[in-house]
Motif scaffolding. Structure first.
Motif: not given
Length: 389
Positions: A97-98, A239, A232, A235, A100-105, A262
């Motif tokens: 999950i971590f 966001l 959290l 973050g 995935a979030v970093v990759s999307l950002a 972003g």
């Protein structure tokens, strides 16, 4: 007779008190000497640690990053484990999950940034036009500069220019090291997250006293809760900042509004420095694309107002006093770890500062300023005499 008896009783007590005071005074002097040695050793370690950590960054940077990731992702793995996932899968899912979030950002920021990179020469020319127009209005400064240069004179001679490696060559040399550090960080983080249950059990059960076990449990829970809750909460705030900046960039007609949102969200993780970089980028982009300097400064001014509201009103109200830290300590940690590990150290500086602060609150915060003026190094001295019962 009564007065004589009382004097006889008071005599030995006063005689016994004098050696006791001497022993306490000697113990206090010995404790102060030991405390002075501890302070000197701590200062030496603080000054020598950057050189050790920077030289061994291939080892220490993945280790520290993995520890911070373990603190942040352990509550996520615990929450997934409550839904019935095995510990191995819960740890792997938290790390996935971590990532995935970093990759999307990074995808939302880097892909449009690479597309916009081709427009940089045109932006530079437009900024040059604005400055030429401004220079025309301030021509007297240019004439004054020419006169000063004529008085001082220019140094002649030839200059030797050393050939430096190109950006592609530097990237090719740095890529294997970066890939190795990322792999080491992810592997260590996964194994630390997976071993969190066993580590908690050892901290609680391997202590000989129940008080030590309870204190260890409190320290570990407080450090984990504080750092994870801070990351959290920040973050989620970042966001929201990214969404607002995206909508604002779209309303102002800027290219790639998602990229600006972003970028604002990512840079806001760097206290003080990140928003300044964002203001600089918006200023350069606005001046490089707008017809007039006043219109070009509108995006930077709007972001400055948003950041001032967020940093002075919204974030303090949400985080509260528990996460309030001295701005000087934040800047010191930011510069200290940026000097050691660059951008990665800057991102890790606030979590490391939170971890150290939480540990000091449980283990004892040194009174360094008071120690310089004769007070004990720690507030509660173990050598203070107890009151007679």
């Amino acid at each position: 007779m009564t007065n004589g008896t009382e004097a006889e009783k008071a005599g030995p007590r006063s005689g016994e008190a004098t050696p006791r005071r001497k022993r306490l005074a000697f113990a206090e002097e010995e404790l102060r000497l030991i405390s002075a040695l501890v302070v000197l050793i701590a200062i030496g370690l603080f000054l020598a640690l950057p050189f050790v950590l920077s030289i061994g960054s291939v080892v220490f940077l993945p280790l520290v990053t993995a520890i911070i990731l373990t603190i942040i992702l352990s509550p996520v793995a615990d929450r997934l484990a409550r839904f019935g996932l095995p510990n191995f899968l819960a740890s792997l899912a938290a790390l996935a999950i971590f990532l995935a979030v970093v990759s999307l950002a990074l995808t939302a920021v880097l892909r449009p940034a690479l597309s916009m990179f081709d427009d940089v020469p045109a932006m530079v020319d437009r900024i040059g036009e604005h400055f030429n127009a401004l220079q025309g209005n301030l021509a007297w400064i240019s004439r004054l500069n020419d006169k000063v240069a004529g008085l001082v004179g220019s140094a002649g001679g030839q200059r030797v220019v050393l050939a430096e490696p190109t950006m592609l060559q530097q990237l090719a040399f740095a890529t294997p090291t970066v890939v190795l550090e990322v792999l080491l960080t992810l592997l260590m983080a996964f194994f630390m997250i997976e071993a969190r249950v066993r580590m908690r059990r050892r901290l609680l059960l391997d202590r000989q006293e129940f008080g030590a076990s309870l204190k260890a449990a409190r320290v570990m829970r407080d450090v984990q809760d504080r750092v994870a809750a801070y990351i959290l909460t920040v973050g989620l705030i970042n966001l929201c900042i990214g969404i607002i900046v995206t909508l604002g960039a779209w309303a102002l007609g800027m290219d790639f509004p998602v990229m600006w949102g972003g970028l604002a969200a990512l840079l806001n993780f760097l206290p003080y420095v990140g928003p300044l970089v964002m203001i600089g980028l918006l200023t350069l982009f606005g001046l490089g694309t707008a017809e007039s300097p006043v219109v070009g400064l509108i995006p930077a001014a709007a972001y400055l107002g948003l950041h001032a509201t967020e940093s002075n009103v919204i974030t303090p109200a949400i985080l509260g006093a528990r996460f309030t830290m001295n701005p000087v300590m934040i800047l010191l940690a930011l510069s200290y770890f940026s000097w050691i590990w660059g951008v990665t150290g800057a991102l890790l500086s606030v979590p490391i500062l939170l971890t150290v602060t939480a540990l000091m609150e449980h283990l004892g915060r040194p009174n360094i300023i008071g120690f310089l003026f004769g007070e004990p190094l720690f507030a509660a001295s173990t050598l203070e005499p107890r009151e007679p019962e």
